[in-house]
Design an enzyme around this catalytic site. Structure first.
Site, PDB file in Angstrom:
ATOM      1  N   ASN A   1       0.836  -1.205   0.000  1.00  0.00           N
ATOM      2  CA  ASN A   1       0.000   0.000   0.000  1.00  0.00           C
ATOM      3  C   ASN A   1       0.865   1.246   0.000  1.00  0.00           C
ATOM      4  O   ASN A   1       1.939   1.280   0.596  1.00  0.00           O
ATOM      5  CB  ASN A   1      -0.951   0.002   1.201  1.00  0.00           C
ATOM      6  CG  ASN A   1      -0.344   0.683   2.418  1.00  0.00           C
ATOM      7  OD1 ASN A   1      -0.289   1.916   2.496  1.00  0.00           O
ATOM      8  ND2 ASN A   1       0.153  -0.108   3.359  1.00  0.00           N
TER       9      ASN A   1
ATOM     10  N   CYS B   1       5.989   4.552   9.496  1.00  0.00           N
ATOM     11  CA  CYS B   1       5.239   4.473   8.243  1.00  0.00           C
ATOM     12  C   CYS B   1       6.195   4.647   7.071  1.00  0.00           C
ATOM     13  O   CYS B   1       6.915   5.646   7.008  1.00  0.00           O
ATOM     14  CB  CYS B   1       4.154   5.538   8.172  1.00  0.00           C
ATOM     15  SG  CYS B   1       3.243   5.480   6.614  1.00  0.00           S
TER      16      CYS B   1
END
Lengths: 286, 325
Positions: free
Chosen positions: B82, B143
């Site tokens: 993703n 992240c």
């Protein structure tokens, strides 16, 4: 512009996960047509919604694949899907045979709104996008609307079953890029002629460039246009934020909106077509 | 897989499943992972959020954020990559609209925060703590979908510790703080130790792995920005390894284990490696009831073996499979 109220949240009915049985698998031009016995999905669904199918071993392919609900047979609980076998996962689906079971999640997304009373309806389908507008067209005709249909594709094999539209359409125009069926050319010319007559609303489904062009033509003609978008998704129920499109929202602002829950049926004039695939600088989070 | 609202095993007999993630009490050891449950509203159509072990929100940032260009996801063998890019509403709207709603559901709510600087982390954490509506904080210092690797604080022990220390100073003891770590480092134990020494109550292991995919038809990257975060069954063994290493080094530190949990068996593996609870991410995309299903499978497995307390499973693999006495 004809006033068409958008479908209101919450959705008509929540989606369910159910085990469906393949009742029929048959060729349909370049595609395969599947009928699945999926009574809950069938009962809850409306025109323009879609389903998410597991494709084999979920350890190997963890994500579902997404298919428009072409039509339903409410009497026997079956839903009809059209499979374009363009990848190993969709080829696997195309190889399912009667008696095989599939894990189905649906119906998902917002449906097409009903046309206003007395409206003449234009339906435009590009390639297998013809399947995405079939039920909306059939139901509009069943409710007494005059329904004009324009189907286009690269060649005859990639049209979605024009004969079925002929059963109820007031007019049916077929176009192909290579002239192998109907007029040579694109859906735009045929749609443009109908738009000149003041027809509205317009329901369209197909590749993004076609939707962008139809949206533009409708805006010029003053017609309300609803498009069913096909974009890359992961969850299809709103949690992952993969399927976003840049859209104008209230007071001129733009947001990246989710095609799965804000769509797949969207007001065409709200989509920033030229910016699809990008994140415009003036887009805020959503 | 279930379609209706029949009672889940975990709900019917909760005692066996009740557990502790450090100071946080959970109904069961299965938590909806950050970024895979949005702010809870969509999931609530399919599960009672109060039945989850906990729900961790998508990472909250200081300002609204539009995220990365599309396509944002691609399926890869046994996984997916993703590149969502932390699309979200920003903390003002989150505190005004989403957190109060989540709190009212009765769910155990973990709030994930992501700052671009250590100061931003501290400010975000302080505002969440002040609201009194979150059970714990998860610091997303790992992240992969950020502008530069410099923002992946979890790649460096000093940078990771700096974020944790500033957050701890800002929130005091008002709320438990978990730091979410990346496995894309030479020694995850060094990063873990730095975070704990800086005041983290626990750790969340693991975030997605930096990855890329190329389309064989076009010979071009599938994702417009090339890289994204790999998740799903493919990363499960990486999670087992990371959790094992950190638990072996610091057995007293509570760990939230995540990475390719798809069923009771994969959840049990992370518990046995040393996780006090497990988070479920990618599996939610396929099955919105995945967390409850997995909690039910853990419960059924325990029942079949006569195991009375899920806490006794934590770290069992380090004891040759023995339960905690």
């Amino acid at each position: 512009m004809t006033a068409v109220a958008p479908p209101t949240r919450p959705w008509p009915e929540s989606p369910v996960v159910e085990t469906a049985t393949v009742e029929l698998s048959e060729p349909c031009g370049a595609y395969r047509r599947l009928l699945l016995l999926a009574p809950e999905t069938c009962r809850r669904s409306r025109a323009g919604q879609f389903v998410a199918l597991s494709v084999g071993d979920d350890l190997v392919r963890p994500l579902r694949r997404f298919f428009t609900l072409v039509d339903v047979e409410r009497s026997d609980g079956c839903v009809e899907l059209l499979i374009a076998a363009t990848s190993p996962a969709t080829a696997w689906l195309g190889a399912r045979r009667p008696g095989d079971v599939l894990d189905v999640f649906g119906p998902l997304g917002r449906p097409f709104p009903d046309p206003p009373p007395g409206a003449r309806v234009l339906v435009v389908g590009g390639g297998h996008g013809g399947a995405g507008v079939y039920r909306a067209a059939r139901e509009a005709a069943a409710h007494g609307h005059e329904v004009h249909v324009v189907l286009g594709a690269a060649d005859a094999s990639r049209l979605f079953d024009p004969a079925r539209f002929r059963n109820f359409a007031s007019s049916l125009t077929v176009t192909t890029d290579d002239g192998s069926a109907g007029r040579r050319g694109s859906v735009l010319e045929a749609a443009g002629e109908l738009l000149e007559s003041g027809i509205s609303p317009v329901y369209a489904c197909g590749p993004v460039p076609m939707l962008a062009a139809v949206s533009h033509a409708c805006a010029e003609a003053g017609a309300t246009c609803w498009v069913a978008c096909e974009v890359t998704m992961a969850c299809a129920y709103g949690v992952c934020m993969a399927c976003v499109l840049p859209m104008t929202v209230a007071d001129g602002r733009s947001e990246m909106r989710r095609a799965c829950v804000d769509g797949p049926v969207l007001r065409a004039d709200r989509v920033r077509w030229a910016d699809v695939g990008t994140v415009p600088a003036d887009c805020v989070g959503a | 897989m279930t379609t209706g609202s029949e009672p889940d095993a975990a709900r019917a007999t909760p005692r066996r499943s009740r557990t502790l993630l450090g100071p946080v009490e959970l109904n069961n050891p299965v938590v909806a992972a950050s970024g895979c449950a949005a702010y809870g509203r969509e999931l609530a159509e399919f599960v009672d959020l109060a039945d989850l072990g906990a729900i961790i929100t998508k990472s909250i940032m200081k300002r609204p954020r539009a995220g990365r260009p599309t396509p944002r996801i691609v399926e890869t063998p046994a996984g997916m990559i993703n590149a969502i890019g932390l699309q979200g509403c920003g903390i003002d709207e989150f505190l005004a609209e989403h957190l109060p709603w989540l709190h009212r559901t009765g769910a155990c709510v973990g709030v994930s925060v992501a700052g671009e600087t250590p100061d931003e982390f501290a400010e975000l954490a302080a505002r969440i703590a002040e609201s009194g509506m979150a059970a714990f904080l998860e610091l997303n210092i790992s992240c992969p979908n950020v502008a530069s690797r410099d923002q992946v604080f979890a790649c460096d022990p000093a940078a990771a510790a700096d974020v944790v220390a500033r957050v701890r100073a800002a929130v005091g003891l008002a709320i438990p703080v978990f730091a979410k770590l990346s496995p894309d480092v030479t020694s995850i134990v060094d990063i873990a130790r730095a975070c704990v020494d800086a005041g983290a109550d626990g750790l969340s292991l693991i975030n997605t792995l930096l990855a890329a995919a190329i389309d064989p038809r076009t010979l071009r990257p599938v994702l417009p920005g090339l890289t994204g975060g790999l998740s799903g069954p493919a990363i499960h063994p990486v999670a087992v390894r990371a959790i094992w290493q950190v638990h072996a080094a610091m057995p007293h530190v509570p760990l939230l284990g995540g990475g390719g949990v798809t069923d009771g068996a994969t959840a049990l593996a992370l518990l046995a490696a040393g996780a006090s609870a497990v988070s479920v991410g990618t599996a939610n995309f396929r099955d919105p009831r995945a967390c409850l299903r997995i909690a039910g499978e853990i419960h059924a497995w325990m029942e079949s073996r006569g195991i009375e307390d899920v806490k006794t499973l934590v770290g069992a693999a380090h004891r040759g499979g023995d339960l905690e006495p």
